[in-house]
Design an enzyme around this catalytic site. Structure first.
Site, PDB file in Angstrom:
ATOM      1  N   ARG A 195       0.841  -1.213   0.000  1.00 39.58           N
ATOM      2  CA  ARG A 195       0.000   0.000   0.000  1.00 39.58           C
ATOM      3  C   ARG A 195       0.868   1.253   0.000  1.00 39.58           C
ATOM      4  O   ARG A 195       0.533   2.239  -0.674  1.00 39.58           O
ATOM      5  CB  ARG A 195      -0.946  -0.014   1.199  1.00 39.58           C
ATOM      6  CG  ARG A 195      -1.943   1.140   1.162  1.00 39.58           C
ATOM      7  CD  ARG A 195      -3.015   1.014   2.213  1.00 39.58           C
ATOM      8  NE  ARG A 195      -2.476   1.053   3.563  1.00 39.58           N
ATOM      9  CZ  ARG A 195      -3.174   0.775   4.666  1.00 39.58           C
ATOM     10  NH1 ARG A 195      -4.445   0.421   4.559  1.00 39.58           N
ATOM     11  NH2 ARG A 195      -2.623   0.833   5.859  1.00 39.58           N
ATOM     12  N   LYS A 234      -2.726   6.470   1.349  1.00 40.74           N
ATOM     13  CA  LYS A 234      -2.637   6.848   2.762  1.00 40.74           C
ATOM     14  C   LYS A 234      -1.709   8.060   2.863  1.00 40.74           C
ATOM     15  O   LYS A 234      -0.527   7.944   3.217  1.00 40.74           O
ATOM     16  CB  LYS A 234      -2.130   5.655   3.585  1.00 40.74           C
ATOM     17  CG  LYS A 234      -2.464   5.785   5.056  1.00 40.74           C
ATOM     18  CD  LYS A 234      -2.363   4.448   5.751  1.00 40.74           C
ATOM     19  CE  LYS A 234      -2.420   4.563   7.248  1.00 40.74           C
ATOM     20  NZ  LYS A 234      -3.677   5.092   7.782  1.00 40.74           N
ATOM     21  N   GLU A 248     -16.305   5.760   4.733  1.00 36.18           N
ATOM     22  CA  GLU A 248     -15.479   5.242   5.825  1.00 36.18           C
ATOM     23  C   GLU A 248     -15.451   6.226   6.979  1.00 36.18           C
ATOM     24  O   GLU A 248     -15.934   7.352   6.879  1.00 36.18           O
ATOM     25  CB  GLU A 248     -14.060   4.939   5.353  1.00 36.18           C
ATOM     26  CG  GLU A 248     -13.279   6.134   4.874  1.00 36.18           C
ATOM     27  CD  GLU A 248     -11.899   5.746   4.337  1.00 36.18           C
ATOM     28  OE1 GLU A 248     -11.225   4.912   4.958  1.00 36.18           O
ATOM     29  OE2 GLU A 248     -11.522   6.286   3.287  1.00 36.18           O
TER      30      GLU A 248
HETATM   31  N1  PLP Z   1      -9.425   4.213   6.617  1.00 35.43           N
HETATM   32  C1  PLP Z   1      -8.682   5.188   7.143  1.00 35.43           C
HETATM   33  C2  PLP Z   1      -9.015   6.582   6.790  1.00 35.43           C
HETATM   34  C3  PLP Z   1      -7.603   4.882   7.994  1.00 35.43           C
HETATM   35  O1  PLP Z   1      -6.847   5.847   8.531  1.00 35.43           O
HETATM   36  C4  PLP Z   1      -7.333   3.539   8.306  1.00 35.43           C
HETATM   37  C5  PLP Z   1      -6.215   3.188   9.181  1.00 35.43           C
HETATM   38  O2  PLP Z   1      -5.151   2.902   8.751  1.00 35.43           O
HETATM   39  C6  PLP Z   1      -8.133   2.547   7.727  1.00 35.43           C
HETATM   40  C7  PLP Z   1      -9.168   2.924   6.893  1.00 35.43           C
HETATM   41  C8  PLP Z   1      -7.883   1.094   7.996  1.00 35.43           C
HETATM   42  O3  PLP Z   1      -6.720   0.627   7.375  1.00 35.43           O
HETATM   43  P1  PLP Z   1      -5.876  -0.544   8.016  1.00 35.43           P
HETATM   44  O4  PLP Z   1      -6.819  -1.619   8.353  1.00 35.43           O
HETATM   45  O5  PLP Z   1      -4.931  -0.928   6.948  1.00 35.43           O
HETATM   46  O6  PLP Z   1      -5.198   0.000   9.214  1.00 35.43           O
HETATM   47  C1  COI Z   2      -4.010   3.227  11.541  1.00 30.85           C
HETATM   48  O1  COI Z   2      -4.912   2.546  11.984  1.00 30.85           O
HETATM   49  O2  COI Z   2      -2.868   2.767  11.352  1.00 30.85           O
HETATM   50  C2  COI Z   2      -4.218   4.629  11.203  1.00 30.85           C
HETATM   51  O3  COI Z   2      -3.448   5.140  10.470  1.00 30.85           O
HETATM   52  C3  COI Z   2      -5.394   5.308  11.766  1.00 30.85           C
HETATM   53  C4  COI Z   2      -5.128   6.614  12.425  1.00 30.85           C
HETATM   54  C5  COI Z   2      -4.247   6.525  13.619  1.00 30.85           C
HETATM   55  C6  COI Z   2      -4.716   7.677  11.485  1.00 30.85           C
END
Ligand code: PLP
Ligand code: COI
Length: 339
Positions: free
Chosen positions: A82, A184, A220
């Protein structure tokens, strides 16, 4: 603060300076050999593109202490991939997967005393990032980049762990169609600061964003993905090019289908059809699985669950996911990387 004097049971999601972080610079077309450093302050040019034009991206993943004392990383290859996609979107050089995972492992080993013990519910949160640096003023890609990974021990992101919270639908957008929602990158989070603060001021855990084109579908949460469960045992999660493709979301999709026998739907979640769902939750690395008690939309609170009850499917998903992460439940092939 030393690892030995931490109160592991009361950890939240707050900055704690740990011993060492990994740092590498991209210069003359290549990443320089990285090193671990004690200094947590970066010295960068005032013209750095990361400061002016948001040329930066980050990741979040966790290291878990297992019952047998070993340490698990959860799907770090997915975070590496990612981050490569985020770097591509912002014209930054890729960090190769092997370098990414090795840097994460080095940082975990160098800060081992900060890993919350097995059974406390805490984990060591790793924050890899890439930023554009070096002397520059025009809107263009940076002459140099920094890749760094730091870490800190964390507990629950939303207070109480597996405890429901209310969320509020925001009238703001966090990302545009064909924009950077799927990457991200810091700009998405900058856009979410004001709506998130507004929601929190009104005692909601966070804002939920609708699709920016029609404002009719849930996308989301500001810091996590959204899922819901229907009375027919369906697991549904929004599919949209402006949603961050979460690794927890991806994992729940796989577990819901293969281990819980739920029907998985990636599709539209219309905000005026919340009555179709019996459970809802926010999922992410920091959030883990945070049950959603209710959602406020147009001044009406739609209640899924009281703030005391957690839905049974949410509990099963939570136990399966966290069991895999801490090594108590057998992981699907390739999900766990031992440090
Ligand atoms: N959506 C957003 C905006 C986030 O900041 C996160 C956190 O990382 C997620 C979704 C979930 O992603 P992940 O499960 O890879 O942490
Ligand atoms: C994560 O879950 O890793 C995130 O980035 C969410 C938040 C702390 C920005």
């Amino acid at each position: 603060m030393s690892g030995e004097s931490m109160n592991w049971e009361t950890l939240g999601f707050d900055y704690i300076k740990t011993d060492k972080r990994f740092l590498s610079t991209w210069r003359d077309g290549a990443w320089q050999p990285g090193e671990l450093t004690e200094d947590n302050v970066l010295h960068i040019s005032e013209g750095s593109t990361a400061l002016h034009y948001g040329q930066q991206c980050f990741e979040g993943l966790k290291a878990y202490r297992c019952k047998d004392g070993s340490i698990n990383l959860f799907r770090p290859d997915q975070n590496a991939a990612r981050m490569q996609r985020s770097c591509s979107r912002l014209l930054m050089p890729h960090v190769p997967t092997e370098m990414f995972i090795e840097a994460c492992k080095e940082v975990v080993r160098a800060n081992e005393r900060f890993i919350p013990p097995y059974g406390t519910g805490g984990a060591l949160y790793l924050r890899p990032f890439v930023i554009g640096v070096g002397d520059n003023i025009g809107v263009r890609t940076a002459p140099e980049f920094i890749f760094s990974v730091f870490c800190l021990p964390v507990g629950a992101y939303f207070k109480g762990g597996l405890k429901p919270h209310n969320f509020k639908i925001s009238s703001y957008d966090r990302a545009a169609p064909n924009g950077t929602g799927a990457a991200k990158v810091g700009g998405n989070y900058a856009a979410s600061l004001m709506p998130g603060a507004e929601a929190k001021k009104q005692n909601f855990a966070d804002a939920i964003y609708l699709d920016p084109q029609t404002h009719s579908k849930i996308e989301e949460v500001g810091s996590a993905n959204f899922f819901a469960i229907t009375a027919n045992n369906e697991f549904i999660t929004p599919q949209s090019p402006s949603v961050l493709p979460g690794i927890t979301r991806l994992s729940l999709i796989e577990l819901a289908g293969s281990r819980l026998g739920l029907k998985v739907i990636e599709g539209d979640v219309f905000v005026d059809r919340l009555g179709d769902f019996v459970e809802a939750g926010a999922c992410g690395t920091a959030a883990v699985i945070s049950p959603i008690g209710g959602i406020e939309y147009n001044d009406q609170l739609h209640v899924f669950h009281s703030l005391e009850d957690v839905g049974p499917v949410t509990v099963r998903l939570y136990n399966e996911l966290t069991g895999i992460q801490t090594g108590d439940v057998e992981a699907p092939e390739g999900w766990i990387v031992k440090v």
